[in-house]
Motif scaffolding. Sequence first.
Motif, mmCIF file in Angstrom:
data_model
loop_
_atom_site.group_PDB
_atom_site.id
_atom_site.type_symbol
_atom_site.label_atom_id
_atom_site.label_comp_id
_atom_site.label_asym_id
_atom_site.label_seq_id
_atom_site.Cartn_x
_atom_site.Cartn_y
_atom_site.Cartn_z
ATOM 1 N N THR A 105 -7.520 7.993 -8.417
ATOM 2 C CA THR A 105 -6.863 7.016 -9.260
ATOM 3 C C THR A 105 -5.459 7.515 -9.589
ATOM 4 O OG1 THR A 105 -7.010 5.888 -11.409
ATOM 5 C CG2 THR A 105 -7.860 8.125 -11.292
ATOM 6 N N TYR A 106 -4.774 6.777 -10.441
ATOM 7 C CA TYR A 106 -3.433 7.193 -10.872
ATOM 8 C C TYR A 106 -3.495 8.325 -11.889
ATOM 9 C CZ TYR A 106 -4.603 4.591 -15.070
ATOM 10 O OH TYR A 106 -5.220 4.162 -16.214
ATOM 11 N N CYS A 129 -7.836 7.398 0.357
ATOM 12 C CA CYS A 129 -6.686 7.254 -0.528
ATOM 13 C C CYS A 129 -5.697 6.217 -0.014
ATOM 14 C CB CYS A 129 -5.988 8.596 -0.708
ATOM 15 S SG CYS A 129 -5.423 9.346 0.830
ATOM 16 N N ASN A 148 -0.096 4.073 -2.326
ATOM 17 C CA ASN A 148 0.326 3.557 -3.631
ATOM 18 C C ASN A 148 0.153 4.588 -4.748
ATOM 19 O OD1 ASN A 148 1.406 1.043 -3.159
ATOM 20 N ND2 ASN A 148 -0.555 -0.020 -3.276
ATOM 21 N N VAL A 149 -0.721 5.566 -4.525
ATOM 22 C CA VAL A 149 -0.934 6.610 -5.533
ATOM 23 C C VAL A 149 0.258 7.562 -5.516
ATOM 24 C CG1 VAL A 149 -2.410 8.548 -6.214
ATOM 25 C CG2 VAL A 149 -3.439 6.410 -5.413
ATOM 26 N N SER A 150 0.620 8.046 -6.689
ATOM 27 C CA SER A 150 1.805 8.889 -6.858
ATOM 28 C C SER A 150 1.825 10.084 -5.915
ATOM 29 C CB SER A 150 1.864 9.383 -8.305
ATOM 30 O OG SER A 150 2.772 10.451 -8.440
ATOM 31 N N ASN A 178 5.910 8.893 0.500
ATOM 32 C CA ASN A 178 4.896 9.704 -0.173
ATOM 33 C C ASN A 178 4.799 11.086 0.476
ATOM 34 O OD1 ASN A 178 2.411 10.613 -1.435
ATOM 35 N ND2 ASN A 178 2.017 8.464 -1.904
#
Length: 513
Positions: A162-163, A184, A187-189, A219
């Motif tokens: 998750t974020y 994954c 979009n996740v940091s 990313n």
Amino acid sequence: MILLPADCLREIFRHFEHDHKIHDLHSCLLVNRMWCDITIPILWKNPIGIDWENKGTENLFGWNNIRTNEFWERFARTILTCLPIESKNLLKKYNIRLKIKIPEYSIFNYVEYVQYISYRIILRCIEEILVNKIDNDGNILENEIWKMFMNKSSIIKYLEPTYIPIYYFPGGKTSLQNLIELECSTNVSSKIYFDLSQICHNIQRLSIEICETNTINDNPGLLSLIESQNSLKEMRFTSFNQTFTKLGEVIIKQVDTLISLYFIDFVCIPIESLNQLYNIKKLYICFPYGYNFQLLKFINLPRVEIINIQGGNGRNYGDISLFKEYGQIIEKTQGMIREIYVDIDGWPEEEGMILYYIKSLTKNCPMLEKAKIWFIEGHLEIFEEFLISCKHLKTLIIEFTSFTGFWNAIEVSPLFNILANKTKNLNELTFIGIINYSSEDLIKFLESWRSKKNLFIAFDRNSNLAQHLDIFESFKLEGVLRGWEILNEDTDNNSRTQQNDDYYDDDIFDICY
């Protein structure tokens, strides 16, 4: 009565888990306390039944199924029972209202057994039980659930992150050190992936969704995570119409261990990078309709053993023939292909290229065990040569095709004769398309199988099956058939295909409190 030691029972029950006989494990819960104590940790290791192929869990995350909603409500109640008192007090402090009442205690600390966890599981639970669909309430509850998992689960093997930087919670870094599977998104940091790259070095399976707005180039943390792995074996990419050179360069560094690649919608690394992965044994490609297949002819993976390519129109793309492309991929291998499945959307192309494809299999795949081919009327000798050459064949799908768009039933009694006389190891056979055969032809074919391995046989619903059901049942009772199936039909006589409802089974919750 002989009582087996707990260690023996534990090993026996683990075989049920590995064979996906989860329902049998549910039955073990109620035998006695010792059996229950042994079974609960096994069942709760992966309580939703997540696996790499996502089989059996597709419907669990739906919203319009009453049984699914009830499952998530009971699952959420069980999970929240394990919340520490500090977290429960926090929910009261912020007046976070739930649709359920959280029991004060549970017989087992279920969360400590969980090794497969996903943000989708947590969000689905929250959506099912939260009264006020307010972001702040959901965020607080999600935060406390993740904190509980990180603190109580000593080993996390599968993660869909998750974020939230969950590794900062007490116990987080320890529980994530043994991570084996990561699913994954870009979009996740990037920061989260950078941090994970310092903790997780033994990921074996990595699935990445490359988003159109935040690509892999945006990313670097995810690229760093890939590069930091010591034993990466399988990678899966879902992406849009773009190739990423940096990604290809990073993946090449995993050449010694990487054996499986999945590409969904697009081959997102340069073909030059793909061809440097000389240890690849499994290649899966799923293309959308209308995709430009020109790149396929440049694929050169000599050690590949399993090929699965799906999608695309069967007609030629200008000067491109899909089946010629497939044949050329096969011809560049070293004769090690064990399984090949290629499928298309719509009707296939001209028969010459399909024959070319079948001849490529015949000449280059002596170790073939599983395959799908297209049968062309009038070319029995090509099919016979294929069966003679591929003598290890165990599973065969035969599709009867039309090059005109007009379907006529194909008489298959000559095909029955060849299958009966030219195969020794075949034990699973599927016919797709409109075919015709008499009861005498079918009986003769099945009689020829008495001295062979028992056969599982499946037919398209377009076949004239209705008049032959008694024959199938008779040979099944006699042990000649392992089972039979009408494809795309619901029938009580189908002994092979069963709805996978094991993970909806409520027995797992019956002794929670």
